[in-house]
Write a protein that holds these residues in place. Structure first.
Motif, PDB file in Angstrom:
ATOM      1  N   GLY A  12       0.800  -1.219   0.000  1.00 44.95           N
ATOM      2  CA  GLY A  12       0.000   0.000   0.000  1.00 44.95           C
ATOM      3  C   GLY A  12       0.830   1.265   0.000  1.00 44.95           C
ATOM      4  N   SER A  13       2.147   1.138   0.229  1.00 45.01           N
ATOM      5  CA  SER A  13       3.035   2.301   0.180  1.00 45.01           C
ATOM      6  C   SER A  13       3.403   2.626  -1.260  1.00 45.01           C
ATOM      7  CB  SER A  13       4.304   2.031   0.994  1.00 45.01           C
ATOM      8  OG  SER A  13       5.071   0.997   0.385  1.00 45.01           O
ATOM      9  N   ILE A  14       4.041   3.770  -1.461  1.00 48.60           N
ATOM     10  CA  ILE A  14       4.400   4.181  -2.825  1.00 48.60           C
ATOM     11  C   ILE A  14       5.364   3.178  -3.454  1.00 48.60           C
ATOM     12  CG2 ILE A  14       5.555   5.949  -4.213  1.00 48.60           C
ATOM     13  CD1 ILE A  14       4.511   8.034  -2.250  1.00 48.60           C
ATOM     14  N   PHE A  15       6.472   2.898  -2.754  1.00 51.50           N
ATOM     15  CA  PHE A  15       7.456   1.972  -3.305  1.00 51.50           C
ATOM     16  C   PHE A  15       6.892   0.557  -3.400  1.00 51.50           C
ATOM     17  CE2 PHE A  15      11.025  -1.036  -2.677  1.00 51.50           C
ATOM     18  CZ  PHE A  15      11.727  -0.763  -3.853  1.00 51.50           C
ATOM     19  N   GLY A  16       6.181   0.141  -2.339  1.00 51.12           N
ATOM     20  CA  GLY A  16       5.579  -1.186  -2.356  1.00 51.12           C
ATOM     21  C   GLY A  16       4.545  -1.338  -3.459  1.00 51.12           C
ATOM     22  N   GLY A  17       3.818  -0.256  -3.744  1.00 49.58           N
ATOM     23  CA  GLY A  17       2.838  -0.295  -4.832  1.00 49.58           C
ATOM     24  C   GLY A  17       3.493  -0.478  -6.183  1.00 49.58           C
ATOM     25  N   ILE A  18       4.648   0.154  -6.375  1.00 49.80           N
ATOM     26  CA  ILE A  18       5.395  -0.005  -7.633  1.00 49.80           C
ATOM     27  C   ILE A  18       5.870  -1.444  -7.782  1.00 49.80           C
ATOM     28  CG2 ILE A  18       7.485   0.677  -8.883  1.00 49.80           C
ATOM     29  CD1 ILE A  18       7.175   3.456  -7.618  1.00 49.80           C
ATOM     30  N   VAL A  19       6.429  -1.977  -6.679  1.00 53.31           N
ATOM     31  CA  VAL A  19       6.894  -3.368  -6.702  1.00 53.31           C
ATOM     32  C   VAL A  19       5.724  -4.307  -6.991  1.00 53.31           C
ATOM     33  CG1 VAL A  19       7.886  -5.228  -5.314  1.00 53.31           C
ATOM     34  CG2 VAL A  19       8.821  -2.920  -5.149  1.00 53.31           C
ATOM     35  N   SER A  20       4.592  -4.040  -6.356  1.00 52.46           N
ATOM     36  CA  SER A  20       3.407  -4.877  -6.544  1.00 52.46           C
ATOM     37  C   SER A  20       2.909  -4.834  -7.988  1.00 52.46           C
ATOM     38  CB  SER A  20       2.297  -4.411  -5.598  1.00 52.46           C
ATOM     39  OG  SER A  20       1.102  -5.109  -5.837  1.00 52.46           O
ATOM     40  N   SER A  21       2.877  -3.637  -8.575  1.00 45.39           N
ATOM     41  CA  SER A  21       2.331  -3.497  -9.927  1.00 45.39           C
ATOM     42  C   SER A  21       3.228  -4.116 -10.987  1.00 45.39           C
ATOM     43  CB  SER A  21       2.099  -2.014 -10.250  1.00 45.39           C
ATOM     44  OG  SER A  21       3.324  -1.308 -10.282  1.00 45.39           O
ATOM     45  N   PHE A  22       4.514  -4.315 -10.671  1.00 45.09           N
ATOM     46  CA  PHE A  22       5.432  -4.889 -11.650  1.00 45.09           C
ATOM     47  C   PHE A  22       5.798  -6.348 -11.364  1.00 45.09           C
ATOM     48  CE2 PHE A  22       6.261  -0.609 -13.194  1.00 45.09           C
ATOM     49  CZ  PHE A  22       6.492  -0.841 -14.547  1.00 45.09           C
ATOM     50  N   THR A  23       5.436  -6.860 -10.192  1.00 44.36           N
ATOM     51  CA  THR A  23       5.842  -8.228  -9.862  1.00 44.36           C
ATOM     52  C   THR A  23       4.712  -9.097  -9.346  1.00 44.36           C
ATOM     53  OG1 THR A  23       6.409  -7.709  -7.562  1.00 44.36           O
ATOM     54  CG2 THR A  23       8.140  -7.363  -9.217  1.00 44.36           C
ATOM     55  N   GLY A  24       3.597  -8.504  -8.931  1.00 50.09           N
ATOM     56  CA  GLY A  24       2.526  -9.284  -8.336  1.00 50.09           C
ATOM     57  C   GLY A  24       2.713  -9.530  -6.858  1.00 50.09           C
ATOM     58  N   TYR A  25       3.690  -8.866  -6.253  1.00 49.18           N
ATOM     59  CA  TYR A  25       3.942  -9.023  -4.816  1.00 49.18           C
ATOM     60  C   TYR A  25       2.738  -8.571  -3.999  1.00 49.18           C
ATOM     61  CZ  TYR A  25       5.549  -7.598  -0.156  1.00 49.18           C
ATOM     62  OH  TYR A  25       5.659  -7.409   1.189  1.00 49.18           O
ATOM     63  N   ARG A  26       2.412  -9.334  -2.948  1.00 47.63           N
ATOM     64  CA  ARG A  26       1.354  -8.965  -2.014  1.00 47.63           C
ATOM     65  C   ARG A  26       1.906  -9.107  -0.593  1.00 47.63           C
ATOM     66  NH1 ARG A  26      -0.073  -7.685  -6.324  1.00 47.63           N
ATOM     67  NH2 ARG A  26      -2.072  -8.067  -7.348  1.00 47.63           N
ATOM     68  N   SER A  27       1.737  -8.071   0.198  1.00 47.81           N
ATOM     69  CA  SER A  27       2.222  -8.141   1.577  1.00 47.81           C
ATOM     70  C   SER A  27       1.290  -8.955   2.465  1.00 47.81           C
ATOM     71  CB  SER A  27       2.405  -6.732   2.154  1.00 47.81           C
ATOM     72  OG  SER A  27       1.190  -5.997   2.095  1.00 47.81           O
ATOM     73  N   ARG A  28       0.023  -9.084   2.072  1.00 55.07           N
ATOM     74  CA  ARG A  28      -0.939  -9.904   2.830  1.00 55.07           C
ATOM     75  C   ARG A  28      -1.659 -10.832   1.848  1.00 55.07           C
ATOM     76  NH1 ARG A  28      -1.431  -4.597   4.216  1.00 55.07           N
ATOM     77  NH2 ARG A  28      -0.886  -4.005   6.370  1.00 55.07           N
ATOM     78  N   PRO A  29      -0.959 -11.822   1.329  1.00 56.32           N
ATOM     79  CA  PRO A  29      -1.556 -12.643   0.264  1.00 56.32           C
ATOM     80  C   PRO A  29      -2.612 -13.615   0.776  1.00 56.32           C
ATOM     81  CG  PRO A  29       0.570 -13.531   0.895  1.00 56.32           C
ATOM     82  CD  PRO A  29       0.400 -12.247   1.657  1.00 56.32           C
ATOM     83  N   ALA A  30      -3.658 -13.784  -0.013  1.00 56.50           N
ATOM     84  CA  ALA A  30      -4.617 -14.858   0.238  1.00 56.50           C
ATOM     85  C   ALA A  30      -3.977 -16.168  -0.214  1.00 56.50           C
ATOM     86  CB  ALA A  30      -5.908 -14.601  -0.529  1.00 56.50           C
ATOM     87  N   LEU A  31      -4.463 -17.276   0.308  1.00 55.48           N
ATOM     88  CA  LEU A  31      -3.870 -18.571  -0.039  1.00 55.48           C
ATOM     89  C   LEU A  31      -4.001 -18.852  -1.540  1.00 55.48           C
ATOM     90  CD1 LEU A  31      -2.534 -21.198   0.722  1.00 55.48           C
ATOM     91  CD2 LEU A  31      -4.774 -22.105   1.402  1.00 55.48           C
ATOM     92  N   MET A  32      -5.155 -18.538  -2.148  1.00 55.84           N
ATOM     93  CA  MET A  32      -5.324 -18.763  -3.585  1.00 55.84           C
ATOM     94  C   MET A  32      -4.321 -17.928  -4.384  1.00 55.84           C
ATOM     95  SD  MET A  32      -6.636 -20.206  -6.168  1.00 55.84           S
ATOM     96  CE  MET A  32      -8.050 -21.130  -5.557  1.00 55.84           C
ATOM     97  N   SER A  33      -4.129 -16.662  -3.978  1.00 58.54           N
ATOM     98  CA  SER A  33      -3.164 -15.808  -4.661  1.00 58.54           C
ATOM     99  C   SER A  33      -1.758 -16.395  -4.570  1.00 58.54           C
ATOM    100  CB  SER A  33      -3.175 -14.401  -4.055  1.00 58.54           C
ATOM    101  OG  SER A  33      -4.430 -13.786  -4.222  1.00 58.54           O
ATOM    102  N   LEU A  34      -1.426 -16.898  -3.390  1.00 62.77           N
ATOM    103  CA  LEU A  34      -0.104 -17.478  -3.182  1.00 62.77           C
ATOM    104  C   LEU A  34       0.080 -18.734  -4.028  1.00 62.77           C
ATOM    105  CD1 LEU A  34       2.530 -17.222  -1.597  1.00 62.77           C
ATOM    106  CD2 LEU A  34       1.486 -18.605   0.211  1.00 62.77           C
ATOM    107  N   LEU A  35      -0.950 -19.549  -4.121  1.00 60.45           N
ATOM    108  CA  LEU A  35      -0.875 -20.760  -4.947  1.00 60.45           C
ATOM    109  C   LEU A  35      -0.709 -20.406  -6.423  1.00 60.45           C
ATOM    110  CD1 LEU A  35      -3.640 -22.980  -3.279  1.00 60.45           C
ATOM    111  CD2 LEU A  35      -1.154 -23.302  -3.163  1.00 60.45           C
ATOM    112  N   VAL A  36      -1.447 -19.407  -6.892  1.00 56.83           N
ATOM    113  CA  VAL A  36      -1.337 -18.987  -8.296  1.00 56.83           C
ATOM    114  C   VAL A  36       0.049 -18.399  -8.569  1.00 56.83           C
ATOM    115  CG1 VAL A  36      -2.188 -17.340 -10.012  1.00 56.83           C
ATOM    116  CG2 VAL A  36      -3.812 -18.624  -8.607  1.00 56.83           C
ATOM    117  N   PHE A  37       0.530 -17.562  -7.644  1.00 61.69           N
ATOM    118  CA  PHE A  37       1.861 -16.960  -7.778  1.00 61.69           C
ATOM    119  C   PHE A  37       2.932 -18.048  -7.873  1.00 61.69           C
ATOM    120  CE2 PHE A  37       5.792 -15.164  -6.141  1.00 61.69           C
ATOM    121  CZ  PHE A  37       5.837 -13.895  -6.711  1.00 61.69           C
ATOM    122  N   SER A  38       2.865 -19.022  -6.972  1.00 59.27           N
ATOM    123  CA  SER A  38       3.848 -20.110  -6.969  1.00 59.27           C
ATOM    124  C   SER A  38       3.717 -20.966  -8.226  1.00 59.27           C
ATOM    125  CB  SER A  38       3.662 -20.980  -5.720  1.00 59.27           C
ATOM    126  OG  SER A  38       3.784 -20.220  -4.540  1.00 59.27           O
ATOM    127  N   GLY A  39       2.477 -21.262  -8.617  1.00 63.04           N
ATOM    128  CA  GLY A  39       2.258 -22.061  -9.818  1.00 63.04           C
ATOM    129  C   GLY A  39       2.785 -21.390 -11.075  1.00 63.04           C
TER     130      GLY A  39
END
Length: 273
Positions: free
Chosen positions: A228-255
């Motif tokens: 939700g921060s400025i830098f974290g938002g940039i990282v998130s928008s370019f990598t899919g990073y989530r600081s509080r990931p749901a389990l489904m999101s984590l499974l999709v990211f890993s897959g």
């Protein structure tokens, strides 16, 4: 808007590379100089096809209901992610032979004075890059204020300007900034970006209850990097990073990254089972 700038930069450089190869061959072959007119007509035709696709996507979004637009936006994000992965692996497979293959096709066209072959090569190449760009930008524009946003067009214009500058520098053939390094670096960024689009699409499907969340929060890494921060938002928008990931999101990211790793290994060692 950084995503839009990056997409326009990479895709425009790739289109410039193809057109540049075609133009250089025609310019240096006396029998091919008459084909320049067909080359530029092909470029215009390719751009027109990409524009028509963009208009079609915009029209489709405008006639759908609110619920339909949610489905459409999720589909666009997933399609854009798939196209990015496809483009990266296509370039890895054909990039080394791209110049040779284009020149062989041009040679056949000029030997037979088949200038419409030159037109087709240029039109298909530009339409391919242009249509991919339209899909990417459409999926991104849906998350902002749409194509009416001045920031959208500013980022797109800056991307084209940056692409022209990059193409010029790459043409100089510097040892520190070569085509090989350019494609190696940008394919990494594209795969990261593809993951970000996939995550956005999956989260839309979860919001619409088409995918189960499984568990709303697996961990909380916001104390180190908050998306939700400025830098974290940039990282998130370019990598899919989530600081509080749901389990489904984590499974999709890993897959996603397991699949990418498997495809990279398969492409590098095609004979292995």
């Amino acid at each position: 808007m950084g995503q839009i700038l990056f997409v326009m930069w990479r895709e425009t450089v790739e289109a410039m590379l193809v057109v540049g190869i075609l133009h250089a061959w025609l310019a240096h072959d006396p029998s091919g100089r008459r084909g320049k007119k067909y080359l530029w007509l092909g470029v215009l035709a390719g751009l027109a096809l990409a524009l028509l696709l963009g208009l079609g996507i915009e029209a489709m979004g405008s006639i759908l209901s609110d619920e339909g637009q949610e489905y459409f936006q999720a589909a666009m994000l997933l399609v854009a992610a798939a196209l990015i992965v496809q483009m990266v692996f296509w370039m890895r497979m054909h990039g080394r032979r791209l110049k040779q293959d284009l020149e062989q096709s041009l040679s056949r066209s000029t030997r037979t004075q088949h200038w419409w072959g030159v037109f087709s090569l240029a039109a298909i190449a530009v339409a391919r890059e242009g249509s991919e760009t339209v899909v990417y930008l459409s999926s991104l524009a849906m998350g902002e204020n749409g194509f009416a946003s001045p920031r959208f067009w500013l980022a797109s214009a800056l991307g084209v300007v940056l692409a022209g500058t990059t193409f010029y520098l790459l043409q100089l053939g510097g040892k520190l900034f070569s085509w090989r390094i350019f494609f190696q670096l940008t394919e990494i960024l594209l795969l990261l970006f593809g993951c970000a689009l996939l995550m956005n699409g999956v989260e839309k499907l979860m919001d619409m209850q088409l995918l189960p969340v499984l568990k709303s929060q697996v961990w909380d890494s916001s104390m180190w990097l908050d998306d939700g921060s400025i830098f974290g938002g940039i990282v998130s928008s370019f990598t899919g990073y989530r600081s509080r990931p749901a389990l489904m999101s984590l499974l999709v990211f890993s897959g996603y990254w397991l699949a990418i790793t498997g495809m990279l290994k398969a492409q590098r060692f095609p004979g292995r089972q």
